[in-house]
Scaffold this active site. Structure first.
Site, short mmCIF file in Angstrom:
data_model
loop_
_atom_site.label_atom_id
_atom_site.label_comp_id
_atom_site.label_asym_id
_atom_site.label_seq_id
_atom_site.Cartn_x
_atom_site.Cartn_y
_atom_site.Cartn_z
N GLN A 233 76.60 53.61 71.10
CA GLN A 233 76.75 52.58 72.13
C GLN A 233 75.92 52.91 73.35
O GLN A 233 76.15 53.91 74.04
CB GLN A 233 78.21 52.41 72.54
CG GLN A 233 78.38 51.30 73.58
CD GLN A 233 79.82 51.01 73.93
OE1 GLN A 233 80.74 51.46 73.27
NE2 GLN A 233 80.01 50.24 74.99
N CYS B 146 81.66 47.32 73.50
CA CYS B 146 82.27 48.04 72.38
C CYS B 146 82.81 47.08 71.33
O CYS B 146 82.91 47.43 70.16
CB CYS B 146 83.35 48.99 72.86
SG CYS B 146 84.68 48.22 73.79
N HIS C 3 89.31 49.29 74.69
CA HIS C 3 88.22 49.77 73.86
C HIS C 3 88.48 49.36 72.41
O HIS C 3 89.63 49.13 72.02
CB HIS C 3 88.13 51.30 73.99
CG HIS C 3 86.91 51.89 73.38
ND1 HIS C 3 85.63 51.58 73.80
CD2 HIS C 3 86.75 52.80 72.38
CE1 HIS C 3 84.75 52.27 73.10
NE2 HIS C 3 85.40 53.01 72.22
N ASP D 202 83.14 54.67 66.23
CA ASP D 202 83.27 54.48 67.67
C ASP D 202 81.92 54.80 68.28
O ASP D 202 81.47 55.95 68.26
CB ASP D 202 84.36 55.41 68.21
CG ASP D 202 84.64 55.22 69.69
OD1 ASP D 202 83.79 54.65 70.40
OD2 ASP D 202 85.72 55.65 70.14
#
Length: 247
Positions: free
Chosen positions: A98, A104, A178, A195
């Protein structure tokens, strides 16, 4: 969506609402009309679980990023890991680092759709298929920059971000939640936590059997483990499943 590495961000997106219609809108904007996102109302109650369409290709968990349990676990885990350097067709999973702030949700969507059996359902002429053809050969840093530079992705995200039922926040305002995705490797059926704010994909040490999907005991155990870490019983979690498009 807030992270500790603000200096890495060169671009900011309006954050996506936690809404399966918004998530589905984004993948449709990228040319994927074979899949959709669906709310999961329980991972314990059989009647509510039965409402989820099958197979489930991926799960996306939304949670408070301000959680001390999440921060502490992430710090401890990341201290033992090296930065991911995978690229090309040999990767167990397709992971995006990211580098776009407040995005996200986008990274969770890409991780969900671009891995496991869902990847095979991406129309070959779609914008997303063309993006994957471009980025899969690239290392994580080059891949992240290619995603940043994609006008098709930026436009698809912007169109989806205004579709929510609540007013979209300003792109430069940090929001305190998130998204992470749980996906299956297309190579070995192992489950990964995806993630974009971490150093790379996390192999969770769980392997599905041939006909099991992410809504099986193995997949749900990852969600339950994640939520259980919240020592204060924080209820502010929600869950979405990536499933076949319902006719």
């Amino acid at each position: 969506m807030a992270t500790e590495q603000k200096e890495e961000y060169r671009k900011y997106y309006v954050p996506l609402e936690s809404n399966p219609e918004v998530f589905t809108e984004l993948i449709q904007n990228l040319g994927v009309d074979t899949l959709q996102f669906q709310d999961v109302y329980s991972v314990e109650e059989p009647d509510l679980m039965a409402m989820v369409s099958r197979p489930v290709y991926a799960l996306v968990l939304i949670f408070p990023s301000t959680s001390d349990a999440y921060k502490n676990q992430k710090t401890a885990e990341e201290a033992t890991r090296s930065a991911y350097v995978g690229k090309g067709d040999g990767e167990d999973v397709v992971w995006f680092k990211q580098t776009i702030d407040n995005a996200c949700g986008l990274y969770a969507i890409l991780h969900a759709v671009c891995n496991g059996d869902a990847k095979n359902l991406i129309p070959p002429t779609s914008k997303l298929a063309k993006l994957l053809d471009k980025v899969i050969p690239l290392d994580p840093v080059e891949r992240a920059r290619a995603l940043e530079d994609s006008k098709e992705v930026e436009e698809a995200h912007a169109r989806a971000a205004i579709q929510g039922s609540t007013a979209a926040p300003d792109a430069n305002v940090e929001v305190d939640y998130h998204y992470v995705a749980f996906v299956k490797s297309h190579k070995n059926n192992r489950l990964y936590e995806m993630d974009g704010s971490k150093k790379g994909p996390v192999d969770k040490g769980v392997q599905l059997k041939g006909d099991e999907d992410l809504f099986s005991e193995g997949g749900l155990s990852l969600v339950k483990e994640f939520i259980k870490r919240e020592q204060d019983g924080n209820p502010n979690f929600s869950l979405m499943a990536l499933v076949p498009q319902q006719v």
